[in-house]
Design an enzyme around this catalytic site. Sequence first.
Site, short mmCIF file in Angstrom:
data_model
loop_
_atom_site.label_atom_id
_atom_site.label_comp_id
_atom_site.label_asym_id
_atom_site.label_seq_id
_atom_site.Cartn_x
_atom_site.Cartn_y
_atom_site.Cartn_z
N CYS A 76 0.84 -1.19 0.00
CA CYS A 76 0.00 0.00 0.00
C CYS A 76 0.88 1.25 0.00
O CYS A 76 1.93 1.28 0.63
CB CYS A 76 -0.96 0.00 1.18
SG CYS A 76 -0.28 0.63 2.71
N GLU A 77 0.43 2.22 -0.74
CA GLU A 77 1.26 3.42 -0.87
C GLU A 77 1.15 4.33 0.35
O GLU A 77 1.91 5.28 0.47
CB GLU A 77 0.90 4.19 -2.15
CG GLU A 77 -0.47 4.83 -2.16
CD GLU A 77 -0.76 5.49 -3.49
OE1 GLU A 77 -0.10 5.16 -4.48
OE2 GLU A 77 -1.67 6.34 -3.52
N HIS A 78 0.23 4.06 1.23
CA HIS A 78 0.09 4.91 2.41
C HIS A 78 1.03 4.52 3.53
O HIS A 78 1.47 5.37 4.30
CB HIS A 78 -1.36 4.87 2.92
CG HIS A 78 -2.34 5.30 1.87
ND1 HIS A 78 -3.45 4.55 1.54
CD2 HIS A 78 -2.35 6.37 1.07
CE1 HIS A 78 -4.11 5.17 0.57
NE2 HIS A 78 -3.46 6.26 0.26
N HIS A 79 1.32 3.22 3.65
CA HIS A 79 2.15 2.75 4.76
C HIS A 79 3.34 1.94 4.29
O HIS A 79 4.15 1.52 5.10
CB HIS A 79 1.31 1.91 5.72
CG HIS A 79 0.08 2.60 6.23
ND1 HIS A 79 -1.15 2.50 5.62
CD2 HIS A 79 -0.09 3.43 7.29
CE1 HIS A 79 -2.03 3.23 6.28
NE2 HIS A 79 -1.42 3.81 7.28
N GLN A 117 -5.53 -0.52 -3.68
CA GLN A 117 -6.19 -1.67 -4.29
C GLN A 117 -7.13 -1.27 -5.43
O GLN A 117 -7.18 -1.92 -6.47
CB GLN A 117 -6.96 -2.42 -3.19
CG GLN A 117 -7.58 -3.72 -3.68
CD GLN A 117 -8.38 -4.41 -2.58
OE1 GLN A 117 -8.27 -4.06 -1.41
NE2 GLN A 117 -9.19 -5.39 -2.96
N HIS A 145 -5.08 -6.27 4.08
CA HIS A 145 -4.11 -5.17 4.17
C HIS A 145 -3.38 -5.23 5.51
O HIS A 145 -4.00 -5.10 6.56
CB HIS A 145 -4.83 -3.83 4.03
CG HIS A 145 -5.38 -3.60 2.67
ND1 HIS A 145 -4.85 -2.67 1.80
CD2 HIS A 145 -6.39 -4.19 2.00
CE1 HIS A 145 -5.53 -2.70 0.66
NE2 HIS A 145 -6.47 -3.61 0.75
N CYS A 147 -1.58 -3.08 6.75
CA CYS A 147 -1.66 -1.82 7.49
C CYS A 147 -2.91 -1.76 8.35
O CYS A 147 -2.96 -1.03 9.34
CB CYS A 147 -1.57 -0.62 6.53
SG CYS A 147 -2.91 -0.54 5.34
ZN LIG Z 1 -1.99 1.23 4.13
#
Ligand SMILES: [Zn+2]
Length: 188
Positions: A76-79, A117, A145, A147
């Site tokens: 995931c690009e956030h975490h 996703q 996920h 995260c």
């Molecule tokens: Zn994430």
Amino acid sequence: MNQEKIQKLVSNLLIEIGENPKREGLLSTPKRVAKAYEFLTSGYSKDIEEVLNNAIFQEKYDEMVLVKDIDFYSMCEHHMLPFYGKVHVAYIPNGKIVGLSKIPRIVDVFARRLQVQERMTQQIADTIEKYLQPKGVAVVSEARHMCMMMRGVEKQNSSATSSAVHGLFKEDARTRNEFFNLIKMRGV
Ligand SMILES: [Zn+2]
């Protein structure tokens, strides 16, 4: 990708989280992590046309083509934590088909990079759309996920589903239902 630079960054990261990169177990870790990242983000350097490599054929077949339960692993690009699961891809040809083994490879091109996703699902559908111009395309992904599972909310069993449907799959409820029945969504 500059392996040396990444090794240096990982070494600094280890220090910042309170580790000692000089202790025995961690000596080769920056090197291993750099190697792992090269693989996990290899989708950035893949060219779809090279992946398809003349595997598109003219064919009169016009029934649904379905490849289901394709395993994927992404981040995931956030975490920058993994999310992983299965992708199901279906299309209804309109004169062109693609070698079946190419579909998981298309999935990998978009999975092996930082992602959300929903976008990954859309990109897979868009690629089929662009190169085959089918009567319809449907892509569904089901993922867990890390995260969500490892941090914060710790929803251990939650999985997320996203879908991208175009053409006949969007317009015709029977076709769409047939697809969803065939993949019998049951979580990962
Ligand atoms: Zn994430």
